[in-house]
Motif scaffolding. Structure first.
Motif, PDB file in Angstrom:
ATOM      1  N   LEU A  25       0.830  -1.207   0.000  1.00  0.00           N
ATOM      2  CA  LEU A  25       0.000   0.000   0.000  1.00  0.00           C
ATOM      3  C   LEU A  25       0.863   1.255   0.000  1.00  0.00           C
ATOM      4  O   LEU A  25       0.597   2.228  -0.707  1.00  0.00           O
ATOM      5  N   GLU A  26       1.900   1.230   0.829  1.00  0.00           N
ATOM      6  CA  GLU A  26       2.768   2.410   0.956  1.00  0.00           C
ATOM      7  C   GLU A  26       3.466   2.733  -0.354  1.00  0.00           C
ATOM      8  O   GLU A  26       3.608   3.905  -0.713  1.00  0.00           O
ATOM      9  N   VAL A  27       3.871   1.690  -1.063  1.00  0.00           N
ATOM     10  CA  VAL A  27       4.530   1.894  -2.354  1.00  0.00           C
ATOM     11  C   VAL A  27       3.598   2.619  -3.322  1.00  0.00           C
ATOM     12  O   VAL A  27       4.018   3.471  -4.092  1.00  0.00           O
ATOM     13  N   SER A  28       2.292   2.305  -3.208  1.00  0.00           N
ATOM     14  CA  SER A  28       1.352   2.978  -4.104  1.00  0.00           C
ATOM     15  C   SER A  28       0.969   4.368  -3.586  1.00  0.00           C
ATOM     16  O   SER A  28       0.027   4.985  -4.066  1.00  0.00           O
ATOM     17  N   GLY A  29       1.687   4.865  -2.578  1.00  0.00           N
ATOM     18  CA  GLY A  29       1.519   6.252  -2.152  1.00  0.00           C
ATOM     19  C   GLY A  29       0.542   6.461  -1.002  1.00  0.00           C
ATOM     20  O   GLY A  29       0.282   7.594  -0.596  1.00  0.00           O
ATOM     21  N   HIS A 346      -6.726   2.630   6.107  1.00  0.00           N
ATOM     22  CA  HIS A 346      -5.268   2.724   6.037  1.00  0.00           C
ATOM     23  C   HIS A 346      -4.629   2.738   7.421  1.00  0.00           C
ATOM     24  O   HIS A 346      -3.694   3.485   7.694  1.00  0.00           O
ATOM     25  N   VAL A 347      -5.189   1.895   8.270  1.00  0.00           N
ATOM     26  CA  VAL A 347      -4.641   1.681   9.609  1.00  0.00           C
ATOM     27  C   VAL A 347      -4.283   0.199   9.716  1.00  0.00           C
ATOM     28  O   VAL A 347      -5.126  -0.662   9.455  1.00  0.00           O
ATOM     29  N   ALA A 348      -3.039  -0.068  10.053  1.00  0.00           N
ATOM     30  CA  ALA A 348      -2.596  -1.460  10.186  1.00  0.00           C
ATOM     31  C   ALA A 348      -2.669  -1.880  11.647  1.00  0.00           C
ATOM     32  O   ALA A 348      -2.148  -1.180  12.525  1.00  0.00           O
ATOM     33  N   VAL A 349      -3.352  -2.990  11.900  1.00  0.00           N
ATOM     34  CA  VAL A 349      -3.369  -3.589  13.241  1.00  0.00           C
ATOM     35  C   VAL A 349      -2.988  -5.061  13.077  1.00  0.00           C
ATOM     36  O   VAL A 349      -2.907  -5.562  11.960  1.00  0.00           O
ATOM     37  N   THR A 350      -2.763  -5.744  14.189  1.00  0.00           N
ATOM     38  CA  THR A 350      -2.351  -7.146  14.099  1.00  0.00           C
ATOM     39  C   THR A 350      -3.538  -8.051  14.419  1.00  0.00           C
ATOM     40  O   THR A 350      -4.166  -7.881  15.461  1.00  0.00           O
ATOM     41  N   PRO A 351      -3.870  -9.004  13.536  1.00  0.00           N
ATOM     42  CA  PRO A 351      -4.964  -9.937  13.849  1.00  0.00           C
ATOM     43  C   PRO A 351      -4.601 -10.808  15.044  1.00  0.00           C
ATOM     44  O   PRO A 351      -3.485 -11.348  15.106  1.00  0.00           O
ATOM     45  N   GLY A 352      -5.529 -10.944  15.968  1.00  0.00           N
ATOM     46  CA  GLY A 352      -5.273 -11.768  17.153  1.00  0.00           C
ATOM     47  C   GLY A 352      -4.951 -13.203  16.806  1.00  0.00           C
ATOM     48  O   GLY A 352      -4.176 -13.868  17.498  1.00  0.00           O
ATOM     49  N   SER A 353      -5.509 -13.692  15.700  1.00  0.00           N
ATOM     50  CA  SER A 353      -5.288 -15.089  15.312  1.00  0.00           C
ATOM     51  C   SER A 353      -3.823 -15.369  14.983  1.00  0.00           C
ATOM     52  O   SER A 353      -3.396 -16.512  14.991  1.00  0.00           O
ATOM     53  N   GLY A 354      -3.065 -14.332  14.723  1.00  0.00           N
ATOM     54  CA  GLY A 354      -1.630 -14.514  14.477  1.00  0.00           C
ATOM     55  C   GLY A 354      -0.883 -14.993  15.709  1.00  0.00           C
ATOM     56  O   GLY A 354       0.253 -15.451  15.616  1.00  0.00           O
ATOM     57  N   TYR A 355      -1.518 -14.880  16.876  1.00  0.00           N
ATOM     58  CA  TYR A 355      -0.883 -15.316  18.128  1.00  0.00           C
ATOM     59  C   TYR A 355      -1.409 -16.670  18.584  1.00  0.00           C
ATOM     60  O   TYR A 355      -1.090 -17.122  19.682  1.00  0.00           O
ATOM     61  N   GLY A 356      -2.247 -17.291  17.725  1.00  0.00           N
ATOM     62  CA  GLY A 356      -2.832 -18.583  18.081  1.00  0.00           C
ATOM     63  C   GLY A 356      -4.333 -18.538  17.864  1.00  0.00           C
ATOM     64  O   GLY A 356      -4.927 -17.461  17.830  1.00  0.00           O
ATOM     65  N   GLU A 357      -4.923 -19.737  17.714  1.00  0.00           N
ATOM     66  CA  GLU A 357      -6.351 -19.813  17.383  1.00  0.00           C
ATOM     67  C   GLU A 357      -7.241 -19.107  18.395  1.00  0.00           C
ATOM     68  O   GLU A 357      -8.269 -18.536  18.036  1.00  0.00           O
ATOM     69  N   ASP A 358      -6.860 -19.148  19.663  1.00  0.00           N
ATOM     70  CA  ASP A 358      -7.709 -18.498  20.666  1.00  0.00           C
ATOM     71  C   ASP A 358      -7.676 -16.974  20.562  1.00  0.00           C
ATOM     72  O   ASP A 358      -8.460 -16.285  21.213  1.00  0.00           O
ATOM     73  N   GLY A 359      -6.769 -16.468  19.730  1.00  0.00           N
ATOM     74  CA  GLY A 359      -6.741 -15.022  19.490  1.00  0.00           C
ATOM     75  C   GLY A 359      -7.744 -14.591  18.432  1.00  0.00           C
ATOM     76  O   GLY A 359      -7.923 -13.397  18.181  1.00  0.00           O
ATOM     77  N   GLU A 360      -8.404 -15.569  17.819  1.00  0.00           N
ATOM     78  CA  GLU A 360      -9.441 -15.273  16.817  1.00  0.00           C
ATOM     79  C   GLU A 360     -10.546 -14.439  17.467  1.00  0.00           C
ATOM     80  O   GLU A 360     -10.939 -14.706  18.603  1.00  0.00           O
ATOM     81  N   GLY A 361     -10.997 -13.410  16.745  1.00  0.00           N
ATOM     82  CA  GLY A 361     -12.035 -12.544  17.321  1.00  0.00           C
ATOM     83  C   GLY A 361     -11.472 -11.277  17.950  1.00  0.00           C
ATOM     84  O   GLY A 361     -12.221 -10.458  18.472  1.00  0.00           O
ATOM     85  N   PHE A 362     -10.147 -11.131  17.883  1.00  0.00           N
ATOM     86  CA  PHE A 362      -9.505  -9.964  18.503  1.00  0.00           C
ATOM     87  C   PHE A 362      -8.469  -9.357  17.554  1.00  0.00           C
ATOM     88  O   PHE A 362      -7.986 -10.023  16.630  1.00  0.00           O
ATOM     89  N   ILE A 363      -8.148  -8.099  17.813  1.00  0.00           N
ATOM     90  CA  ILE A 363      -6.983  -7.480  17.175  1.00  0.00           C
ATOM     91  C   ILE A 363      -6.086  -6.892  18.270  1.00  0.00           C
ATOM     92  O   ILE A 363      -6.567  -6.563  19.360  1.00  0.00           O
ATOM     93  N   ARG A 364      -4.826  -6.778  17.952  1.00  0.00           N
ATOM     94  CA  ARG A 364      -3.881  -6.113  18.851  1.00  0.00           C
ATOM     95  C   ARG A 364      -3.518  -4.770  18.254  1.00  0.00           C
ATOM     96  O   ARG A 364      -3.132  -4.690  17.082  1.00  0.00           O
ATOM     97  N   ILE A 365      -3.651  -3.742  19.070  1.00  0.00           N
ATOM     98  CA  ILE A 365      -3.349  -2.384  18.600  1.00  0.00           C
ATOM     99  C   ILE A 365      -2.181  -1.844  19.424  1.00  0.00           C
ATOM    100  O   ILE A 365      -2.202  -1.885  20.656  1.00  0.00           O
TER     101      ILE A 365
END
Ligand SMILES: *Cc1c(COP(=O)(O)O)cnc(C)c1O
Length: 389
Positions: A25-29, A346-365
């Motif tokens: 996204l950033e590359v496209s300005g 254009h706001v990047a957050v981290t999906p909770g599922s990236g920390y394990g299945e029980d993180g599904e349903g959450f985001i980390r900001i």
């Protein structure tokens, strides 16, 4: 060529993929606000930089460092522990310099874990814990870590056959990504459990100094019996804004420290002495730079949490860490919601599922962006999620 079995089973590091989408996204300005990074936005304090500059001029620092870290750095780490937690350790037997704590966490697997063994990891957790198992062709046993148990990993229902082959239990409080903090009674239960089952307790304390509202996170080593079963990992990255420098240390049970030191001496050749000098300056300072960081993060947390709750992204005030853990709206997965706000706000957050299945349903900001960027991110998310208000 044929890559190893363990690497085939390892997923690409979550942040690599996330950063790729953001970079495209950033590359496209597009001006993306990255609330996805666990990297303090502030510079390393000048007095720490100065200590490194001075050390660079001294040619004695240009040679191979000591494998386990300089005596001086390990003494500084020991006196930090004494001052901060009242914990007394032998700097030469019980302290080991690391190339950042992530390095030590993963290499702990080489010291304790064999193929077919189990490593006990929280079902939502920092990805390096699982890597300590997968890099050894060992298995992870996921300890349920959910809102119902206040994100305190539950080790009460592990099958006996798993326990028989479990070598290491990883815990980390104050917690990334949930922001949960552990009461001392929980650490005591973990110590008792690990003693009973002959398991090494590896406690990741990367955020012990980033606390709010007067909270002071404990060290597991303050608890009775810890020295028999525990190793604790400390990082200079977050408290002193030193993520790029790669320095941390492990402290605890002599046998565990010596085993990790032995692994490392076969793999790396220590931390550049000039970086250790900078680390000494940080650890021996009056810690006012850490206090300033805490005040900044606390302010941002106080700004973000009510705004997210208004958008029905339910979240609590974390007592520590640089993260807020928020529930996502119905109808999305963590990943699809993160994509939705990346593409449309254009706001990047981290999906909770990236920390394990029980993180599904959450985001980390992350709170590691300047105030004005955080305010702008909130504005964009509000426009997207609560239009017309
Ligand atoms: C950032 C972080 C670390 C690693 O920090 P280093 O830079 O490798 O010292 C370890 N554990 C957690 C939970 C972290 O968030």
């Amino acid at each position: 060529m044929r890559i190893s079995k363990c690497l085939q089973q390892t997923k690409p590091y979550m942040f690599v993929e996330l950063n790729r989408k953001r970079a495209a996204l950033e590359v496209s300005g597009v001006d993306v606000i990255a609330l996805s990074v666990g990297d303090p936005d502030g510079p390393t304090p000048q007095f720490i930089v100065d200590a490194m500059v001075q050390a660079l001029q001294d040619q004695r620092n240009h040679h191979y460092p000591a494998y386990a870290g300089s005596e001086e750095f390990r003494m500084a780490a020991a006196s930090y522990l004494k001052k901060r937690f009242g914990v007394e350790v032998d700097p030469l037997q019980e302290v080991l310099t690391l190339i950042g704590s992530k390095e030590g966490l993963v290499h702990l697997g080489n010291a304790f874990v064999d193929e077919g063994d189990y490593v006990l990891v929280p079902s939502i957790g920092y990805p390096a814990y699982a890597a300590a198992a997968t890099m050894r062709n060992a298995k992870c046993w996921l300890m349920p870590t959910t809102a119902q148990n206040a994100y305190l990993a539950d080790f009460s229902n592990i099958p006996t056959e798993v326990l028989a082959r479990a070598k290491v239990m990883f815990l980390g409080y104050p917690n990334n990504p949930t922001g949960a903090c552990a009461p001392e009674s929980y650490l005591d239960q973990a110590i008792a459990f690990c003693r009973e089952h002959d398991i090494l307790l590896a406690h990741d304390n990367a955020y012990c100094d980033i606390c709010f509202d007067g909270y002071r996170a404990p060290s597991v080593l303050q608890r009775p019996g810890a020295r028999e079963v525990a190793i604790e990992f400390f990082s200079l990255s977050k408290g002193y804004n030193m993520t790029g420098w790669r320095i941390g240390f492990a402290v605890g049970n002599t046998q565990a420290i010596q085993a990790l030191a032995s692994v490392k001496s076969n793999i790396d050749t220590g931390v550049f002495n000039a970086i250790q000098k900078a680390g000494i300056a940080a650890l021996e300072s009056d810690q006012s730079c850490v206090q300033e960081n805490c005040a900044a993060y606390e302010h941002r947390r106080n700004l973000l949490v009510p705004a997210l709750n208004e958008m029905e992204l339910a979240c609590a005030y974390s007592k520590a860490t640089i993260y807020v853990w928020a529930r996502i709206p119905e109808g999305y997965t963590s990943a699809s919601f993160a994509d939705y706000i990346l593409e449309n706000a254009h706001v990047a957050v981290t999906p909770g599922s990236g920390y394990g299945e029980d993180g599904e349903g959450f985001i980390r900001i992350s709170l590691a962006v300047p105030d004005d960027r955080l305010v702008e991110a909130v504005r964009r998310m509000k426009t997207l999620l609560s239009p017309g208000e």
